[in-house]
Design a protein around this motif. Structure first.
Motif: not given
Ligand code: ZN
Ligand code: MLT
Length: 520
Positions: A379, A426, A433, A467-468
């Motif tokens: 992962r 996630h 993603h 989250e980025h």
């Molecule tokens: Zn991530």
């Protein structure tokens, strides 16, 4: 590429805080290739000055020779992001050793109208941690002291430049863990993590940094030091301003210290690697896991068959844990608890039931630590495998769970055979993603991806950055996720912070990454 060595779980990606003073952006890399929509190309703000020999002499007086880096090799690394997609042309990298030095640098840059870009581990994936033009790079990597740790409350206070993995090791010795874990842990810094509100692999269990960060210290563009470094769980005295610095990517100031609540380390960790044949089963499995594993569930990650094939092809030493064939979906489940026997039996019973009910096609429970890390390696190794495969267009989306994989399938139709659509993420947090992997960057491929991906996300009330962060890549796309009124308030707030402060008069409309979104 080295920095993302998944085998050691030494990947990096998180520190991408944008600038406290620099808000000039462009959309073109050095090679002249666009990696995202070009509708909003911006130019260097002519109000910003350029570095002079006097500036260099001044910085040497406050930082010494060592803190003022002009070496071409070091600058090349600091000007380029991990993916090699974003490249600035800064001629100066400053390395302060404490908050006072950060304050002096910013005060001076502000008075001289020198644009700056704060940088941590330079692990960001959205072009937020590197200069766009010739900004002064301020790297807080020398500020790496752990200031205190309270074993009763679990509160850790440290400087912004501490590398996440070092904090993890420190806490491990103390019997605690960080509430945050990222593939990039070997390089990313806690200040960058906080500035970007990095998510990662444990968010499902420990929540976002808005919950775990109890306080922080930040330096504003005019050099003012804001001491909000509280260590209290509860403090209702007025606005909780620290939250504005968590995830604002440096647009309001540079985070210099952090206090963070850390949970105790629990003795029993179990990891299962499962295969599902359809996306509906993945969703049902998540619901079941929440019901049956509730309190001990600590990760629920997914990857699709294209992601698995990519890892098997590009990462050395990886083997398929569920041979012989490739399944449509894979789920990695981690439980963390304090009762070895009970936790294992609980997970085994859950897996048995999931197989019997047809949700899971096949599965394996890690028998030892090596097998557990080999599952995680699959992962966590995905970003590296994608980089090895060639060009990659990366999208980090929050979407309603039931719709999430529809986007992947529609994207495959949209793109056709020109590129591979690789999905992982996630799942437990509703975070996809979405990666489009092609042999080389190609404007025709990009035109098929954008604005389609943003419009689709917006239509389904998702977020274009789970989250980025926004960075250079998505600063001008904020309207796909936020209403005009919300963006307006962000801009007004940004103005307040700058304009209420003395000595910030050299900045105009372009002083904010958020302003850029509307003015572009
Ligand atoms: Zn991530
Ligand atoms: C991950 O979850 O692996 C990271 O966010 C990096 C990525 O999206 O590739």
């Amino acid at each position: 590429m080295e920095k993302w060595r998944a085998a050691d779980r030494l990947l990096k990606f998180s520190s991408r805080f944008a600038s406290a003073v620099n808000w000039n952006n462009s959309c073109k890399s050095k090679q002249g290739k666009y990696f995202y929509s070009v509708a909003t190309t911006v130019h260097r703000n002519p109000l910003f000055s350029s570095i002079s020999p006097d500036d260099i002499s001044y910085f040497k007086t406050i930082l010494g020779e060592r803190g003022v880096v002009q070496d071409a090799l070091a600058l090349d690394a600091a000007n380029t992001d991990w993916m090699g997609k974003y490249r600035g042309s800064s001629k100066l990298l400053l390395q302060p050793k404490n908050t006072e030095e950060v304050s002096q640098i910013l005060k001076y840059c502000n008075s001289r109208c020198l644009a700056v870009v704060p940088q941590g581990g330079n692990t960001g994936l959205v072009g937020g941690s590197v200069p766009v033009f010739d900004e002064v790079i301020i790297n807080v990597g020398l500020m790496r002291n752990i200031l205190s740790f309270d074993k009763v409350s679990g509160v850790l206070v440290c400087e912004a430049g501490c590398i996440l993995e070092n904090l993890i090791s420190f806490l491990d010795d103390e019997g605690f863990i960080m509430p945050l874990d990222l593939g990039a842990k070997g390089s990313c810094q806690i200040g960058g993590n906080v500035s970007t509100n990095a998510g990662g692999l444990r968010l499902l269990r420990y929540g976002s940094l808005h919950g775990s960060v109890l306080g922080l210290e930040a330096v504003l563009a005019n050099g003012t030091v804001l001491d909000m470094l509280g260590t209290l769980r509860k403090d209702n005295t007025g606005y909780d301003l620290k939250h504005l610095f968590i995830g604002s990517e440096g647009s309001l100031g540079i985070v210099t210290k952090v206090s963070i609540l850390t949970p105790p380390k629990l003795s029993s960790v179990n990891i299962a690697f499962l295969a599902c044949e359809d996306y509906t089963s993945c969703q049902k499995l998540l619901l079941e896991a929440k019901k049956k594993l509730g309190g001990i569930l600590s990760a629920f990650e997914f990857l699709d068959s294209d992601a698995m094939s990519l890892v098997l092809k590009h990462l050395d030493g990886v083997r398929n844990p569920l041979p012989p064939s490739i399944h449509n979906f894979y789920i990695l489940i981690e439980t963390t608890g304090s009762n070895e026997t009970f936790d294992k039996e609980n997970l085994e019973a859950f897996l048995l039931h999931s197989v019997e009910s047809g949700l899971v096609a096949n599965g394996v429970l890690a028998q030892d630590i090596n097998q557990a890390s080999s599952f995680w390696h699959i992962r966590e190794g995905l970003p590296e495998a994608l980089m090895k495969a060639g060009a990659v267009y990366k999208y980090d989306l929050s979407l309603p769970l039931e719709k999430m994989y529809d986007l992947v399938e529609e994207m495959r139709v949209q793109i056709g055979p020109a590129a591979k659509v690789v999905a992982y993420g996630h799942l437990g947090d509703g975070n996809l993603h979405l990666n489009i992997s092609a042999p080389a960057y190609d404007d025709n491929i990009l035109a098929k991806i954008e604005p389609f991906v943003y419009e689709w996300t917006s239509k389904n009330r998702g977020s274009i950055s789970a989250e980025h962060g926004l960075g250079l890549m998505k600063a001008a796309k904020i309207h796909y996720s936020k209403s005009p009124e919300t963006v307006r308030l962000m801009i007004d707030f940004d103005y307040c912070v700058f304009e209420l402060l003395p000595d910030t008069s050299c900045l105009d409309d372009n002083h904010s990454i958020i302003c850029l979104c509307l003015s572009a």
